[in-house]
Design a protein around this motif. Structure first.
Motif, mmCIF file in Angstrom:
data_model
loop_
_atom_site.group_PDB
_atom_site.id
_atom_site.type_symbol
_atom_site.label_atom_id
_atom_site.label_comp_id
_atom_site.label_asym_id
_atom_site.label_seq_id
_atom_site.Cartn_x
_atom_site.Cartn_y
_atom_site.Cartn_z
ATOM 1 N N GLY A 41 5.591 -20.061 -7.711
ATOM 2 C CA GLY A 41 5.688 -20.025 -9.053
ATOM 3 C C GLY A 41 5.342 -18.598 -9.886
ATOM 4 N N ASN B 114 2.631 -30.045 -10.451
ATOM 5 C CA ASN B 114 3.116 -29.253 -9.460
ATOM 6 C C ASN B 114 2.981 -29.774 -8.041
ATOM 7 N N TYR C 83 9.441 -25.858 -12.486
ATOM 8 C CA TYR C 83 9.981 -26.116 -11.031
ATOM 9 C C TYR C 83 10.989 -27.288 -11.138
ATOM 10 N N ARG D 296 11.160 -27.910 -3.584
ATOM 11 C CA ARG D 296 10.896 -27.257 -4.839
ATOM 12 C C ARG D 296 11.559 -26.099 -5.084
ATOM 13 N N ALA E 119 11.268 -22.929 -7.876
ATOM 14 C CA ALA E 119 10.754 -22.335 -9.022
ATOM 15 C C ALA E 119 11.776 -21.837 -9.647
#
Ligand code: PLP
Length: 392
Positions: free
Chosen positions: A46, A184, A331, A371, A373
């Protein structure tokens, strides 16, 4: 000749429970791929490519030229930073904080989140943490000798920790509860009624609530994430952590703050006084300037993340990969379209040059998801979606 006996040097036992930090081997693999001519798209960490606020850069430059700003910051840090935090918390959340007793500058919020366990958890103590979750909750617990109780965050429970399901024997020994909403990696948000349940759980069990609010300012479509201190009585049990990394694209500057009751802030400050001597004062001056520029600068930055979110969601869906637009964070949390998350992420990198975070790297509860970012411009995100579709 006499022979000298040499005993083996061994790592501490608590160290053996440590998982590998997520994406630890990615920088080297990335370098190798780039050297081979691969066009790598990194949606792993991130860590956005966007610029920090000009006001912060100017304040850093100005402060760095002043000799007294080169001295030890200690835990007090820059008074103007504490005052700016207190003013901003009042304007943004209507929360009143004494800047000198209820605010603490941090060398990035990560260190504060990890260090607070040393004040509250030791052998025999339990900490409740989200799984998947930001790894310093686990790391801080293990380093302090505490016992982590990881609770899976699953879609069936809206990615919330159901406090009613915590076994009483665990609840009684719980000294810290870690919560992070906007979350997150799942991107979930929590209603204020749920946060009130969390505060109540901590009050009843004598636990500190570590509320990680790193993503409070990256929210879309009119949603405004709350502070934990908007819950009645939260100041008695909670410490809230804020970061400049995401809101202001200042990941590398290493600056954040903790806010909370005077006793908890004093406890964290005491731990830190044995570990660090404070963040460079010009960085604190820059962070104060960033807070001052909030109204003029942050909305535009949030719009950039919103455009990225919309571009990637649309491109993934067009490619046949199911993706939902989150209300907050930087995200997307996407169901893995083929197989387990770690082999999928490995293939994404080695076959398509796309770095993504496998859900399982953030805890077993993250299996089944990956995930992305939003750290690249829309065109690059569309290209990443096109490449990921090749893996399905
Ligand atoms: C949930 C969460 N909390 C805290 C942080 C830490 O931010 P920093 O230490 O850069 O302030 C991050 C960074 O990725 C995060 O994802």
């Amino acid at each position: 000749m006499t022979t000298i006996e040499r005993r083996m040097i061994q790592l501490a036992r608590r160290f053996s429970n440590f998982p590998t930090y997520p994406l630890a081997d990615v920088p080297q693999i990335k370098r190798d791929l780039i050297a081979q001519g691969v066009d790598v798209i990194d949606l792993g960490a991130g860590d956005a490519d966007l610029a920090p606020p000009p006001a912060a850069v100017a304040a850093l430059r100005d402060a760095a030229g002043q000799p007294h700003m080169s001295r030890y910051p200690f835990q007090l840090g820059l008074p103007a930073f504490r005052e700016a935090v207190s003013t901003w918390m009042r304007k943004r959340f209507n929360v009143q904080l004494d800047p000198y007793r209820q605010v603490l500058p941090l060398v990035g919020s990560k260190e504060g989140i990890a260090h607070i366990a040393f004040a509250y958890a030791g052998p025999g103590d339990v900490t409740i943490l989200p799984d998947p979750g930001y790894l310093p909750y686990l790391g801080g617990t293990l380093l302090a000798g505490g016992e982590p109780h990881a609770v899976p965050l699953r879609p069936e429970t809206d990615f919330l920790i159901p406090f009613e399901d915590v076994p009483p024997a665990v609840a009684r020994r719980t000294r810290i509860v870690y919560l992070n909403y906007p979350n997150n990696p799942t991107t979930a948000i929590a209603p204020l009624s749920y946060l009130a349940d969390a505060v109540d759980f901590c009050r009843r069990n004598g636990a500190i609530l570590v509320y990680d609010n790193a993503y409070s300012e990256i929210a879309f479509d009119g949603y405004r994430p709350p502070s934990i201190f908007e819950v009645d009585g939260a100041m008695d049990v909670a410490v809230e952590f804020h970061s400049f990394s995401k809101t202001y694209n200042m990941t590398g500057w290493r600056i954040g703050w903790a806010a909370g009751g005077a006793d908890a802030i004093a406890a964290l400050s005491r731990v830190k006084s044995f570990v660090d001597t404070g963040q460079f004062l010009p960085v604190q001056a820059a962070a104060a300037a960033a807070l001052g520029a909030y109204d003029d600068w942050v909305p535009g930055n949030v719009r950039a993340f919103r455009d990225r979110r919309d571009a990637l969601v649309a491109a993934l869906c067009e490619s046949g990969i199911e993706a939902i637009a989150p209300a907050a964070t930087m995200y997307l949390w996407v169901p893995v379209p083929a197989g387990a998350s770690e082999p999928f992420a490995r293939r994404a990198l080695m076959e398509q040059g796309v770095v993504i975070m496998p859900g399982a790297a953030l805890g077993a509860g993250g299996e089944g998801f990956f995930r992305c970012a939003l750290t690249q411009p829309p065109d690059r995100l569309r290209e990443a979606a096109r490449r990921l579709a090749q893996l399905v």
